[in-house]
Design a protein around this motif. Structure first.
Motif, short mmCIF file in Angstrom:
data_model
loop_
_atom_site.label_atom_id
_atom_site.label_comp_id
_atom_site.label_asym_id
_atom_site.label_seq_id
_atom_site.Cartn_x
_atom_site.Cartn_y
_atom_site.Cartn_z
N TYR A 179 34.30 67.40 8.48
CA TYR A 179 33.11 66.53 8.48
C TYR A 179 32.13 66.96 9.56
O TYR A 179 30.93 67.07 9.32
CB TYR A 179 33.57 65.08 8.67
CG TYR A 179 32.44 64.08 8.80
CD1 TYR A 179 32.06 63.58 10.04
CD2 TYR A 179 31.74 63.65 7.67
CE1 TYR A 179 31.03 62.66 10.14
CE2 TYR A 179 30.71 62.73 7.77
CZ TYR A 179 30.37 62.25 9.02
OH TYR A 179 29.34 61.34 9.13
N MET A 213 30.70 60.85 0.69
CA MET A 213 31.96 60.50 0.02
C MET A 213 33.10 60.41 1.02
O MET A 213 33.95 59.52 0.96
CB MET A 213 32.30 61.57 -1.03
CG MET A 213 31.55 61.34 -2.33
SD MET A 213 31.60 62.71 -3.46
CE MET A 213 33.31 63.03 -3.67
N TYR A 214 33.10 61.32 1.99
CA TYR A 214 34.16 61.29 3.01
C TYR A 214 34.03 60.03 3.87
O TYR A 214 35.02 59.37 4.16
CB TYR A 214 34.08 62.54 3.88
CG TYR A 214 35.05 62.54 5.03
CD1 TYR A 214 34.64 62.24 6.31
CD2 TYR A 214 36.39 62.84 4.82
CE1 TYR A 214 35.54 62.23 7.37
CE2 TYR A 214 37.29 62.83 5.87
CZ TYR A 214 36.86 62.52 7.14
OH TYR A 214 37.75 62.51 8.18
N LYS A 270 32.84 57.22 3.05
CA LYS A 270 33.15 56.00 2.31
C LYS A 270 34.66 55.82 2.16
O LYS A 270 35.16 54.70 2.17
CB LYS A 270 32.49 56.10 0.93
CG LYS A 270 32.44 54.80 0.19
CD LYS A 270 31.69 54.95 -1.11
CE LYS A 270 31.80 53.65 -1.90
NZ LYS A 270 31.33 53.78 -3.26
N LYS A 271 35.39 56.95 2.01
CA LYS A 271 36.83 56.84 1.68
C LYS A 271 37.70 57.11 2.90
O LYS A 271 38.05 56.19 3.63
CB LYS A 271 37.16 57.81 0.55
CG LYS A 271 36.57 57.36 -0.77
CD LYS A 271 37.04 58.24 -1.91
CE LYS A 271 36.46 57.74 -3.22
NZ LYS A 271 36.75 58.63 -4.33
N THR A 295 26.17 64.80 0.13
CA THR A 295 26.99 64.03 -0.80
C THR A 295 28.46 64.08 -0.39
O THR A 295 29.16 63.06 -0.40
CB THR A 295 26.85 64.57 -2.23
OG1 THR A 295 25.47 64.63 -2.57
CG2 THR A 295 27.58 63.71 -3.24
N ARG A 296 28.90 65.28 0.00
CA ARG A 296 30.29 65.43 0.42
C ARG A 296 30.56 64.58 1.66
O ARG A 296 31.60 63.92 1.78
CB ARG A 296 30.55 66.91 0.72
CG ARG A 296 32.02 67.27 0.91
CD ARG A 296 32.25 68.76 0.88
NE ARG A 296 31.50 69.47 1.90
CZ ARG A 296 30.89 70.63 1.72
NH1 ARG A 296 30.91 71.22 0.54
NH2 ARG A 296 30.24 71.22 2.69
#
Lengths: 134, 393
Positions: free
Chosen positions: A115, A15-16, A18-19, A11-12
């Motif tokens: 990441y 989210m990274y 995507k943004k 999930t982390r």
């Protein structure tokens, strides 16, 4: 059975991606020297145009004084003074650009490093995101 | 206090579920307010000043990023100024060109402050923007606030001198240029406001990051007081003609808004501070942990068991019945038998012949007085003598 730790990592990572991930990966395509050089070149062009506009406004504001002293003024001294102001202006602008883009590059590298750490952890401990091994 | 915390958690929950729509709606309303302010001050171009174009532009801004909204607002302002006069258009063009060349070069993430600042200035609370910017953003936001103030005072100057700007000719261009330069870039009120906002924002940012108790509250107080002091000094030294009463009122309102922001974003319980010490292989840690104030919200779920409304008007009764006459509730039609007894789902349980029948069974045993429910029919005895079973003759 769901592995909460694996879900948390994925999930982390999602989210990274995507943004900030899109922006950071574009930054990572450059070496730091080339990235900052590109930014400095852009700032040189925009800074020069901005200086010309500011100088024109200043000259229009002083146009009467300029007309009165046009035939008696030392043109070389005037040009030297303008050039000196231009150098100081561009130096300040380029230093600000260098600082801003250097910090941006370092932040992007830090984000990507975190990441890739997650990617490595996912691969080593859980066999990758497509692996159902728990 | 608990109620306020529950409201805060509810707001967070709603935002968490619908953030995409809330952000779009916020951008729409922000753009709408900004456009209405522009139309009120410099609405010279009627084609974009009327209601429908304003709403359409605001809807368009709702899907743009903050930098895009700034570009659209700049385009709208330039279109309005072009319809006033060429001189005002060139003035606006120069200001926005410098802004885009020197500021938007760095693609800042806080350009929304450029739109918020003029809006807050028109509402009488310009002091909230540097306070909120220092609490929620960084020191570089001082530049965004400064540019917002420049845009606001540019619009105020143009709207206040529209007649003069509309009458500029080649004969008086030199004097008009001097007049514009002094009015826009020599505006001392604007310069004092920029210095006060920038100093306040940087001080708020510095104090809220300090490792002290109630850091945010201290930062808000320091920011408000510093703005007040700089504005008062500027009013005395440069004669800016600021209304001190309005400044005080605006500062109080701005501080109240920032207290709400503090409650929403940084609410800590300092009474339960914990000091910890521990070590690992490389470091020895001294940790100060301060818990956040939060409360669990009660989750209420309303479960409606039966929502059908029957044709007889009684809620919960459905006309639909199965082959055995049972409705949605498992009940048969509640007609009563001759004895005034209501029927229920057990009445025909043993007798298949009567399943679905609304009428009580007329079958009785040989004695002619006990039916299949085991109910004796005493009516055959006329006026009954229940004890003897004999009919009174």
């Amino acid at each position: 059975m769901l592995n909460e730790d694996k879900i948390r990592i994925m999930t982390r990572m999602a989210m990274y991606e995507k943004k900030e991930g899109k922006r950071d990966s574009r930054t990572d395509a450059w070496f730091k020297g080339d990235y900052i050089s590109k930014a400095l070149l852009g700032s040189f062009i925009t800074g020069t145009i901005a200086f010309v506009i500011i100088f024109m406004i200043y000259a229009l504001d002083r146009v009467e004084e300029l007309m009165l002293t046009l035939y008696s003024m030392n043109v070389i001294a005037l040009v030297s003074r303008v050039f000196l102001v231009y150098i100081i202006f561009m130096a300040c602008f380029e230093v600000i650009t260098w600082v801003v883009y250097s910090v941006r590059y370092d932040k992007a590298q830090k984000g990507l490093h975190r990441y890739y750490k997650d990617v490595k952890r996912l691969t080593d401990e859980y066999g990758g995101k497509d692996n159902d091994r728990i | 206090m608990t109620t306020l915390l529950e409201i805060r958690e509810s707001i967070r929950g709603i935002y968490g579920r619908y953030s995409q729509y809330i952000i779009m709606a916020s951008k729409f309303f922000l753009s709408l307010i900004a456009l209405n302010i522009l139309n009120g001050r410099i609405g010279y171009f009627e084609a974009i000043s009327s209601t429908l174009p304003t709403v359409i532009i605001a809807i368009f801004c709702a899907v743009l990023p903050a930098n895009g909204i700034c570009a659209v607002m700049a385009a709208v302002i330039l279109a309005q100024l072009y319809h006033l006069s060429l001189a005002s258009f060139l003035l606006g063009l120069v200001v926005f060109l410098l802004m885009f060349l020197l500021y938007f070069r760095f693609s800042p993430g806080d350009s929304i402050l450029i739109i918020l600042t003029p809006i807050c200035c028109n509402l009488g609370i310009p002091y909230v923007v540097p306070l909120a910017g220092g609490l929620l953003l960084g020191p570089a936001s001082a530049l965004s606030v400064a540019i917002g103030l420049i845009v606001h005072y540019l619009i105020v100057f143009i709207s206040g001198n529209a007649a003069s700007l509309g009458n500029i000719t080649t004969d008086n261009i030199a004097e008009s240029f001097q007049f514009i330069m002094n009015g826009v870039f020599g505006n001392r009120t604007m310069l004092v406001m920029i210095v006060a906002a920038a100093a306040s924002l940087i001080l708020v940012y510095y104090f809220r990051r300090m490792r002290i108790m109630y850091a945010w509250s201290v930062a808000i107080a320091v920011g408000a007081v510093s703005q007040l002091i700089i504005l008062l000094i500027g009013d005395v030294v440069y004669d800016t003609n600021l209304s001190i009463g309005l400044v005080f009122l605006g500062m109080i309102a701005s501080t109240a808004i920032c207290v709400v922001l503090n409650f929403m974003f940084f609410n800590l319980d300092y009474s339960r501070t914990e000091q910890l010490q521990y070590e690992d292989d490389d470091y020895y840690y001294y940790v100060k942990a301060i818990p956040k104030v939060s409360v669990m919200t009660r989750e209420r779920t309303v479960k409606t068991i039966n929502r059908a409304t029957g044709s007889d008007g009684r809620s919960g009764y459905s006309e639909r019945r199965d082959d055995y006459g049972y409705d949605d509730r498992g009940m048969q039609d509640r007609q009563t038998d001759d004895y005034g007894n209501g029927r229920d789902q057990y009445d025909d349980y043993e007798d298949d012949d009567d399943a679905g029948s609304a009428e009580p069974s007329q079958q009785r045993d040989d004695d002619q007085f006990i039916d299949d429910r085991g109910t004796e029919d005493f009516r055959q005895f006329g006026e009954d003598d229940l004890f003897t079973g004999s009919r009174k003759q």
